[in-house]
Design a protein around this motif. Structure first.
Motif, PDB file in Angstrom:
ATOM      1  N   UNK A  24       0.852  -1.198   0.000  1.00 46.59           N
ATOM      2  CA  UNK A  24       0.000   0.000   0.000  1.00 46.59           C
ATOM      3  C   UNK A  24       0.884   1.242   0.000  1.00 46.59           C
ATOM      4  N   UNK A  25       0.604   2.159  -0.925  1.00 46.86           N
ATOM      5  CA  UNK A  25       1.315   3.434  -0.967  1.00 46.86           C
ATOM      6  C   UNK A  25       0.289   4.568  -1.007  1.00 46.86           C
ATOM      7  N   UNK A  26       0.676   5.706  -0.441  1.00 47.46           N
ATOM      8  CA  UNK A  26      -0.172   6.904  -0.432  1.00 47.46           C
ATOM      9  C   UNK A  26       0.434   7.900  -1.405  1.00 47.46           C
ATOM     10  N   UNK A  27      -0.407   8.395  -2.326  1.00 51.65           N
ATOM     11  CA  UNK A  27       0.060   9.267  -3.398  1.00 51.65           C
ATOM     12  C   UNK A  27      -0.864  10.480  -3.486  1.00 51.65           C
ATOM     13  N   UNK A  28      -0.270  11.683  -3.445  1.00 49.29           N
ATOM     14  CA  UNK A  28      -1.078  12.899  -3.483  1.00 49.29           C
ATOM     15  C   UNK A  28      -0.855  13.752  -4.703  1.00 49.29           C
ATOM     16  N   UNK A  29      -0.164  13.235  -5.706  1.00 47.93           N
ATOM     17  CA  UNK A  29       0.171  14.047  -6.870  1.00 47.93           C
ATOM     18  C   UNK A  29      -1.016  14.478  -7.692  1.00 47.93           C
ATOM     19  N   UNK A  30      -2.118  13.731  -7.659  1.00 48.82           N
ATOM     20  CA  UNK A  30      -3.279  14.080  -8.473  1.00 48.82           C
ATOM     21  C   UNK A  30      -4.125  15.177  -7.838  1.00 48.82           C
ATOM     22  N   UNK A  31      -4.323  15.097  -6.520  1.00 50.80           N
ATOM     23  CA  UNK A  31      -5.206  16.048  -5.835  1.00 50.80           C
ATOM     24  C   UNK A  31      -4.447  17.094  -5.044  1.00 50.80           C
ATOM     25  N   UNK A  32      -3.123  16.980  -4.960  1.00 51.78           N
ATOM     26  CA  UNK A  32      -2.341  17.961  -4.213  1.00 51.78           C
ATOM     27  C   UNK A  32      -2.251  17.677  -2.733  1.00 51.78           C
ATOM     28  N   UNK A  33      -2.251  16.398  -2.338  1.00 51.75           N
ATOM     29  CA  UNK A  33      -2.125  16.009  -0.924  1.00 51.75           C
ATOM     30  C   UNK A  33      -0.636  15.906  -0.579  1.00 51.75           C
ATOM     31  N   UNK A  34      -0.105  16.832   0.236  1.00 55.16           N
ATOM     32  CA  UNK A  34       1.355  16.906   0.411  1.00 55.16           C
ATOM     33  C   UNK A  34       1.957  15.831   1.289  1.00 55.16           C
ATOM     34  N   UNK A  35       1.172  15.190   2.169  1.00 56.63           N
ATOM     35  CA  UNK A  35       1.732  14.221   3.119  1.00 56.63           C
ATOM     36  C   UNK A  35       1.738  12.825   2.529  1.00 56.63           C
ATOM     37  N   UNK A  36       2.218  12.694   1.296  1.00 54.01           N
ATOM     38  CA  UNK A  36       2.231  11.382   0.656  1.00 54.01           C
ATOM     39  C   UNK A  36       3.600  10.730   0.792  1.00 54.01           C
ATOM     40  N   UNK A  37       3.708   9.525   0.252  1.00 54.51           N
ATOM     41  CA  UNK A  37       4.936   8.749   0.438  1.00 54.51           C
ATOM     42  C   UNK A  37       6.106   9.281  -0.376  1.00 54.51           C
ATOM     43  N   UNK A  38       5.847   9.979  -1.472  1.00 47.22           N
ATOM     44  CA  UNK A  38       6.952  10.561  -2.234  1.00 47.22           C
ATOM     45  C   UNK A  38       7.647  11.645  -1.412  1.00 47.22           C
ATOM     46  N   UNK A  39       6.887  12.438  -0.684  1.00 40.71           N
ATOM     47  CA  UNK A  39       7.493  13.458   0.179  1.00 40.71           C
ATOM     48  C   UNK A  39       8.193  12.849   1.389  1.00 40.71           C
ATOM     49  N   UNK A  40       7.794  11.656   1.790  1.00 41.62           N
ATOM     50  CA  UNK A  40       8.431  10.979   2.918  1.00 41.62           C
ATOM     51  C   UNK A  40       9.564  10.050   2.466  1.00 41.62           C
ATOM     52  N   UNK A  41       9.767   9.970   1.160  1.00 46.99           N
ATOM     53  CA  UNK A  41      10.640   8.920   0.641  1.00 46.99           C
ATOM     54  C   UNK A  41      12.079   9.043   1.117  1.00 46.99           C
ATOM     55  N   UNK A  42      12.599  10.269   1.227  1.00 48.32           N
ATOM     56  CA  UNK A  42      13.989  10.415   1.663  1.00 48.32           C
ATOM     57  C   UNK A  42      14.202   9.868   3.066  1.00 48.32           C
ATOM     58  N   UNK A  43      13.175   9.931   3.916  1.00 45.04           N
ATOM     59  CA  UNK A  43      13.308   9.336   5.250  1.00 45.04           C
ATOM     60  C   UNK A  43      13.379   7.814   5.151  1.00 45.04           C
ATOM     61  N   UNK A  44      12.667   7.229   4.191  1.00 39.79           N
ATOM     62  CA  UNK A  44      12.792   5.785   3.976  1.00 39.79           C
ATOM     63  C   UNK A  44      14.221   5.442   3.564  1.00 39.79           C
ATOM     64  N   UNK A  45      14.808   6.285   2.709  1.00 41.05           N
ATOM     65  CA  UNK A  45      16.183   6.050   2.269  1.00 41.05           C
ATOM     66  C   UNK A  45      17.149   6.172   3.445  1.00 41.05           C
ATOM     67  N   UNK A  46      16.969   7.200   4.279  1.00 38.98           N
ATOM     68  CA  UNK A  46      17.891   7.414   5.401  1.00 38.98           C
ATOM     69  C   UNK A  46      17.774   6.302   6.434  1.00 38.98           C
ATOM     70  N   UNK A  47      16.542   5.909   6.746  1.00 37.48           N
ATOM     71  CA  UNK A  47      16.361   4.850   7.741  1.00 37.48           C
ATOM     72  C   UNK A  47      16.872   3.519   7.193  1.00 37.48           C
ATOM     73  N   UNK A  48      16.571   3.229   5.925  1.00 40.25           N
ATOM     74  CA  UNK A  48      17.084   1.996   5.326  1.00 40.25           C
ATOM     75  C   UNK A  48      18.595   1.992   5.224  1.00 40.25           C
ATOM     76  N   UNK A  49      19.162   3.149   4.862  1.00 41.32           N
ATOM     77  CA  UNK A  49      20.611   3.223   4.753  1.00 41.32           C
ATOM     78  C   UNK A  49      21.325   3.143   6.078  1.00 41.32           C
TER      79      UNK A  49
END
Length: 799
Positions: free
Chosen positions: A655-680
């Motif tokens: 499951x992923x949350x995506x706000x690019x169509x309606x302009x929802x800013x708290x989606x997973x693309x905006x959180x993605x760098x934290x996924x990279x940092x935590x994974x790294x």
């Protein structure tokens, strides 16, 4: 004889008037407090009135699910509940990892209502628990402030807390989080401490320990109490304010409170083994040394006292050094020096960003901006300094505690925006003191000026009368030309002037007996402000209060009432409702198997478990950093590598949350760098620079190949170009870089109406193997064509 009788009769009348005035004041205060409680409850109902009775945010869904289990199975099953729906395949022991105060409180309320044949659902009780306890918190604020500066300041502080936006943000109807009851427990514990400090009652000291125990059950922020109170005790000792009342207020709290805190499973031996609690034990030793010194001072001669003090101080220093050595040894054995990650983040604001990105990734753990102070406490930010000054006039043990409370809460709120919630009660208390003192000064000045004007008018009339009488006495003898009569009458007047009368003696005696009354009147006259200034200042304070009320009502109705699970927006064509989250969870609940595992970022774990009733890999508890890093690594990896990670975890849906169509800013693309940092942080092959172009995070044509090929990008933007033909992302305000691509290891299972939630299913490995075998068969078909032409029949493999 009549005068004494009159004065004696006036004493009961004055006593009766004071009694009636106090009784009327008590009744009026009671009704004002009742109205404050009603206001505190009502202002938090906008979320139910404007939307619906629903649980808000993310963490409250876990609390709601636990409360449902408690109401259905009982408290013994709750303590032993092993939840296999979370943190697959590890699971979670709920009874030993949760603060049970909120759950037990709501469960008790539900049980009582059902025992009285009031059949409310568990969800309804959970929705309205926070507004109910906000009224209790307002009353507790009144009690605390009353102990510091009186009834007027208490009522003002209670009214301010009932409406302060910072507290409303965590206590609206539906905000079923730990802070809903913890803020009441925090304020009430402080009240009982101050009450014990003022009275020296062991009864209030015991109640204080019980209240502290309830706070420990409710919220991890109890460490603020067990550090702030020792700081105040040490401050009193250093400034020479030690007393038996201070000892009674502190010693039972440390002993009984620590024993009770150790009974909470999630705390356990941490109550005596972690660095957050060591300050209370050190001050506990110090206060006993000081108490013993004061005791021997009262029973020994001065010479013997010096010898005894030397002995006591030497032994005390030795004991303190031994305790400190033990503490240092315990602390040194821990990699974090005995502190939790969140505590270290408060002491060193850069610690989380350096070492624990999982903590730094939470938005409410970020430092606040200056506008957030104006948003959350509004005009109280300007009244707090005045309240601090008022606490020093005069400075008492209780007022020094308020000063220490506001100073520490201001620091912690500046480190973490979530702790604005701790600042709110302190700001309301100090602002209530400032407003109350200001009203007393301005109304006292107006009263003094009005009474002074009336007395001045009476003096002017009396002087006019005396001047007219003396003038007539001089004119009458001249007109009658009776010089002899004038001489005769002059001598008695002179003798009368020279002889002091009884009235003048009485006046002199009164002035001699009451010089302080004149001094007080003169002091009051000097402190009184001009009438016009006092009236204008009162009007300005009323306007300030009106502005505060308007802002608080707006914040409660618009800013903090919307549930995060149901989103709304207004445009020229009206109100738009985005109910994609519940749509996605309902699809999971009705279209997947009960044992299917769902992978998502940890933000949505609690909601998936509670609303979809499906097993999740990670959730908002964030207790296992490695597990979260595994999910972050999968989202940051190419599609094949991500499939292998999820397949190893037995995941069936992503499951992923995506706000690019309606302009929802708290989606997973905006959180993605934290996924990279935590994974790294756990898997070194994941490097943040690989996802950045010249240090910038981009998803357009300038994005790096690593970014364009990672799983998060593909799951978010799969078929996105079909929506408008361009693939324009309304959140990032740019066209995406990779528009046309296919998924090889995942397939789209469901996308909500506004594309806010997208669910993908992992392709089974058999399908991919069958595809490969087909290709291999097609390659070998040319070599085996001769047997087929000869009429040989191929055997069906499925028969």
């Amino acid at each position: 004889m009549a005068a004494p009788e009159t004065s004696t009769a006036a004493v009961p009348t004055l006593y009766t008037n004071n009694t009636l005035r106090n009784a009327f004041g008590g009744v009026l205060s009671f009704f004002i407090l009742l109205l404050i409680g009603v206001m505190a409850f009502s202002i938090r109902l906008f979320s139910v009135i404007k939307y619906e009775s629903v649980i808000h945010e993310f963490d409250p869904y876990f609390n709601y699910r636990v409360t449902q289990f408690l109401a259905k199975n009982g408290i013994y099953e709750f303590w032993n509940w092993f939840d296999d729906r979370t943190w697959y395949p590890l699971g979670r022991v709920i009874g030993g990892t949760v603060y049970p105060g909120l759950t037990l409180t709501a469960g008790t309320i539900w049980w009582l209502l059902n025992s009285l044949n009031i059949p409310l659902s568990v969800e309804t009780v959970c929705v309205f628990t926070a507004p109910i306890f906000s009224a209790f918190a307002s009353w507790a604020t009144y009690l605390l402030t009353k102990e510091v500066k009186g009834t007027g300041a208490g009522l003002t502080a209670a009214a301010l807390l009932a409406m302060v936006p910072s507290y409303i943000s965590r206590s609206v109807a539906g905000s079923y989080d730990n802070e809903a009851v913890a803020i009441f427990a925090l304020i009430f514990t402080f009240y009982l401490y101050i009450k014990t400090l003022n009275t020296g009652s062991l009864f209030y000291a015991t109640l204080n320990s019980i209240s502290y125990f309830y706070m420990v059950c409710s919220w991890g922020g109890y460490t603020f109490i067990i550090n702030l109170i020792p700081m105040h005790v040490l401050l009193c000792i250093v400034t020479g304010r030690f007393s038996s009342r201070l000892y009674i207020a502190y010693a039972p709290l440390v002993v009984l409170g620590t024993l009770l805190a150790a009974l909470v499973p999630v705390v356990g031996f941490n109550a005596v083994m972690t660095s957050e609690h060591f300050a209370s034990f050190l001050v506990f030793i110090i206060i006993h040394v000081v108490a013993f010194v004061y005791y021997i001072k009262g029973i020994l001669s001065p010479k013997m006292f010096k010898v005894a003090v030397t002995l006591v101080v030497s032994v005390g220093l030795a004991v303190c050094c031994a305790v400190i050595a033990v503490l240092i040894a315990l602390v040194a054995s821990s990699p974090t020096k005995g502190w939790s990650g969140r505590s270290l983040s408060l002491l060193d604001p850069t610690y989380a960003s350096k070492y624990i990105p999982i903590i730094a990734s939470v938005s409410e753990h970020q430092p606040p901006t200056w506008p957030s102070y104006f948003m959350d406490i509004n005009v109280l930010a300007f009244l707090v300094p005045a309240g601090i000054i008022a606490c020093f006039l005069p400075l008492s043990d209780a007022s020094s505690f308020v000063v220490l409370y506001i100073a520490t809460s201001v620091y912690f709120s500046g480190v973490m925006v979530r702790l604005m919630l701790v600042l709110a009660p302190a700001a309301c208390i100090t602002s209530g003191i400032a407003l109350s003192q200001a009203f007393d000064v301005f109304t006292g000045s107006i009263k003094f000026q009005l009474s002074g004007a009336s007395s001045n008018t009476e003096v002017d009339v009396r002087m006019l009368y005396l001047s007219i009488r003396s003038l007539l006495r001089k004119l009458v003898p001249l007109l009658l030309n009776h010089r002899l009569m004038h001489v005769k009458t002059e001598k008695p007047e002179e003798t009368a002037k020279n002889r002091p009368s009884r009235k003048s003696k009485k006046k002199e005696r009164e002035h001699g007996e009451k010089p302080s009354t004149k001094a007080k009147a003169e002091k009051k006259r000097l402190l009184a402000l001009p009438l016009e200034s006092s009236v204008i200042s009162l009007l300005l304070l009323v306007l300030l209060g009106a502005f505060y009320v308007v802002h608080c009502v707006w914040a409660a109705a618009e800013a903090y009432s919307a549930p995060s699970i149901v989103l709304t927006s207004r445009s020229h064509d009206g109100l738009h409702v985005f109910d994609d989250f519940r749509e996605a969870y309902a699809w999971l609940r009705h279209n997947t198997d009960v044992d299917d595992k769902v992978a998502s970022w940890w933000d949505y774990g609690y909601q998936t478990t509670a609303m979809a009733n499906r097993t999740v890999i990670v959730d908002n508890n964030t207790w296992n950093n490695t597990h979260i890093a595994t999910v972050g690594t999968a989202m940051s990896s190419p599609e094949r590598a991500a499939w292998e990670i999820f397949h190893s975890l037995d995941v069936k849906y992503v499951l992923v949350v995506f706000g690019g169509l309606v302009g929802y800013p708290s989606d997973d693309i905006n959180k993605f760098l934290w996924m990279v940092r935590i994974g790294g942080g756990v898997f070194p092959h994941i490097k943040e620079p690989d996802y950045l172009r010249d240090g910038q995070y981009r998803i357009d044509s300038q994005a790096t190949p690593t970014m364009l090929n990672c799983l998060m990008y593909k799951l978010s933007y799969y078929r996105f170009v079909e929506t408008d033909g361009k693939g324009f992302d309304r959140v990032r305000q740019t066209e995406i870089g990779k528009k046309y691509f296919k998924l090889t290891h995942f397939e789209e299972a469901f996308t909500t109406h506004h594309w806010m939630v997208r669910i993908y299913k992992l392709k089974p490995p058999k399908n991919r193997i069958r595809g490969k075998t087909k290709k291999s068969k097609s390659k070998t078909s040319s070599t085996t064509s001769s047997p087929k032409r000869s009429g040989t029949k191929k055997k069906n493999p499925w028969q």
